[in-house]
Enzyme design. Structure first.
Site, mmCIF file in Angstrom:
data_model
loop_
_atom_site.group_PDB
_atom_site.id
_atom_site.type_symbol
_atom_site.label_atom_id
_atom_site.label_comp_id
_atom_site.label_asym_id
_atom_site.label_seq_id
_atom_site.Cartn_x
_atom_site.Cartn_y
_atom_site.Cartn_z
ATOM 1 N N ARG A 38 0.855 -1.185 0.000
ATOM 2 C CA ARG A 38 0.000 0.000 0.000
ATOM 3 C C ARG A 38 0.886 1.228 0.000
ATOM 4 O O ARG A 38 1.973 1.203 0.585
ATOM 5 C CB ARG A 38 -0.862 0.072 1.268
ATOM 6 C CG ARG A 38 -2.207 -0.618 1.185
ATOM 7 C CD ARG A 38 -3.167 0.058 0.211
ATOM 8 N NE ARG A 38 -4.420 -0.670 0.117
ATOM 9 C CZ ARG A 38 -4.658 -1.713 -0.684
ATOM 10 N NH1 ARG A 38 -3.716 -2.164 -1.478
ATOM 11 N NH2 ARG A 38 -5.839 -2.307 -0.692
ATOM 12 N N GLU B 102 -1.982 8.153 -4.102
ATOM 13 C CA GLU B 102 -2.264 7.777 -5.487
ATOM 14 C C GLU B 102 -3.696 8.165 -5.854
ATOM 15 O O GLU B 102 -4.555 8.220 -4.971
ATOM 16 C CB GLU B 102 -2.029 6.267 -5.695
ATOM 17 C CG GLU B 102 -2.922 5.366 -4.859
ATOM 18 C CD GLU B 102 -2.575 3.881 -4.990
ATOM 19 O OE1 GLU B 102 -1.391 3.510 -4.818
ATOM 20 O OE2 GLU B 102 -3.498 3.108 -5.257
ATOM 21 N N HIS C 129 -0.825 0.613 -9.633
ATOM 22 C CA HIS C 129 -1.626 -0.234 -8.722
ATOM 23 C C HIS C 129 -2.375 -1.331 -9.496
ATOM 24 O O HIS C 129 -3.614 -1.345 -9.531
ATOM 25 C CB HIS C 129 -2.612 0.628 -7.909
ATOM 26 C CG HIS C 129 -3.089 -0.044 -6.650
ATOM 27 N ND1 HIS C 129 -3.407 0.638 -5.506
ATOM 28 C CD2 HIS C 129 -3.306 -1.359 -6.356
ATOM 29 C CE1 HIS C 129 -3.812 -0.215 -4.565
ATOM 30 N NE2 HIS C 129 -3.754 -1.445 -5.068
HETATM 31 C C1 GLV Z 1 -5.487 -4.208 -3.975
HETATM 32 O O1 GLV Z 1 -4.694 -3.377 -3.674
HETATM 33 C C2 GLV Z 1 -6.163 -5.034 -3.032
HETATM 34 O O2 GLV Z 1 -6.067 -4.781 -1.820
HETATM 35 O O3 GLV Z 1 -6.853 -5.967 -3.464
#
Ligand code: GLV
Length: 331
Positions: free
Chosen positions: A242, A271, A289
Site C-alpha cells: 500500500r 495515489e 496499482h
Molecule cells: C489491492 O490493492 C487489493 O487490496 O486488493
C-alpha cells in the site's frame, strides 16, 4: 406477494457480467461511467441503499453510516481494506467483506515480475531504446543484479508473501528470509523454504526486498530514510502493499543518491498522484496499482464481492467477512 428487492450501490465501474448478476438480485444504482466519487457523492448514492459494492479507493466510515442508515453490508473489491473504518462498521453494525485468496497467486506473480523488471532494468532500458538512443552494444549496458541465487527478503508474510517466497525458493534458487508480525509455523516455513529474521536483519541482508504487508497507521512509513540507509547499496526494493508504507520522498532521494540500486513501486502515497521526485529518477519501475490485475483474477474479485452481497441478503453467511458482527435480536 412481491418482495421488494434490496437496493445496492456500486461505487465504481464493474464488469458488465457482474453488473447483470447483481441486477438479477438487487435494485442497482451503478457508476458505470467509472468516475471517482467524492465522499459526498458516495453518500448521495448510498443514502437509501441496503448494501454497497466498493473498491479500495472508496473511504467508508462513520460519516457514511450516519448519512446512510439503511446500509447493512459493504463489499470491497480488494483484499486490503484500509479504506474501511472497521470500528465504525462494528459500531453501526454493518458487515464488511473483502476479496482474499482469489488474488493471491496473480498478485504474487506480479510482485515477482516487478522485482525482476527492477533488478534487470527492463523499463529503463526500454525507454532508452524507444528514445532512439541505442546505437551500439556495450559491455556493461544496463547491467543489473541477479535474481537466481540472491537473497529474497519479504516484509509481511501473509498469503501473497508466501506465494512470492515459493516462487523465489522453488523456482529461482533464492535464499528466502522474512519478517512478519508473527513467525510462521514450521510447516509453512518449510513449504516456502523461508526463515524468520528480525526487521533489521532483513533490511541489512536482503538483495531484493519485497513489501507485502497490510497498511495500518502503525506501519506508516515503515520504510523511510533510516531503513533505506540500512539496506545494501546493491539492493532493490519492491512495494506491492500500500502507499504510505514507504516514505516516497525518502525513497526518491535514496534512489537518486544510490543508497539502494533500484525500486519497483505499484502503490503510492496519495495515489493516483505520484511523488514528482519518483518521476525524475531513472532507477525505478512505476506501475499504476495493478498487481492483482489479470482478467481472470479481477473477474474473480468482482464476482466474490457480488456473491458476498447476494449471500448476505439471502440470509446466508458471507464468504469472506472482515468483521464478525454479534447476532442482534430480530435480525
Ligand atoms: C489491492 O490493492 C487489493 O487490496 O486488493
Amino acid at each position: 406477494m412481491s418482495m421488494k428487492k434490496p437496493k445496492i450501490g456500486i461505487a465504481r465501474g464493474v464488469f458488465p457480467e457482474v453488473l447483470a448478476k447483481l441486477e438479477a438480485h438487487f435494485d442497482v444504482v451503478s457508476n458505470q461511467s467509472d468516475s471517482v466519487l467524492t465522499k459526498a457523492q458516495i453518500i448521495a448514492m448510498l443514502k437509501d441503499c441496503d448494501g454497497a459494492f466498493t473498491t479500495g479507493g472508496d473511504r467508508i466510515d462513520a460519516e457514511v453510516f450516519v448519512a446512510c442508515p439503511r446500509l447493512k453490508i459493504v463489499a470491497n473489491m480488494a483484499v486490503g481494506y484500509n479504506n474501511f473504518d472497521i470500528p465504525a462498521f462494528n459500531a453501526a453494525h454493518v458487515q464488511a467483506t473483502n476479496t482474499p485468496d482469489v488474488l493471491t497467486e496473480t498478485t504474487a506473480d506480479f510482485g515477482f515480475a516487478l522485482m525482476m523488471a527492477t533488478a534487470r532494468r527492463i523499463t529503463e532500458s526500454e525507454h532508452f531504446l524507444r528514445a532512439g538512443k541505442w546505437n551500439k552494444w556495450g559491455f556493461d549496458m544496463f547491467a543489473g543484479s541477479d535474481i537466481h541465487g540472491a537473497t529474497l527478503g519479504i516484509l509481511g508474510m501473509g498469503r501473497i508473501g508466501q506465494g512470492i517466497a515459493r516462487r523465489g525458493s522453488h523456482g529461482f534458487g533464492m535464499k528466502v528470509i522474512y519478517h512478519n508480525r508473527s513467525k510462521l509455523d514450521s510447516a509453512t516455513e518449510e513449504s516456502c523454504r523461508a526463515s524468520y529474521v528480525t526487521k533489521e536483519k532483513l533490511l541489512k541482508t536482503a538483495d531484493h526486498l519485497v513489501l507485502v504487508l497490510p497498511y495500518s497507521p502503525e506501519n506508516h512509513h515503515t520504510i523511510g530514510a533510516a531503513e533505506l540507509a540500512q539496506m545494501k547499496p546493491t539492493a532493490t526494493l519492491v512495494n506491492i502493499a500500500r502507499g504510505g508504507i514507504v516514505d516516497d520522498a525518502a525513497l526518491a532521494l535514496a534512489l537518486k543518491n544510490k543508497t539502494i540500486s533500484a525500486a519497483g513501486i505499484d502503490v503510492f502515497e496519495g495515489e493516483p498522484s505520484v511523488h514528482p521526485d519518483l518521476l525524475t529518477v531513472p532507477n525505478v519501475v512505476l506501475t499504476p496499482h495493478i498487481a492483482s490485475s489479470s482478467v481472470p483474477t479481477r473477474m474473480a474479485m468482482a464476482n466474490l464481492a457480488a456473491d458476498n452481497l447476494i449471500d448476505f441478503f439471502a440470509g446466508r453467511e458471507v464468504r469472506t467477512p472482515i468483521n464478525n458482527l454479534p447476532q442482534r435480536a430480530g435480525t
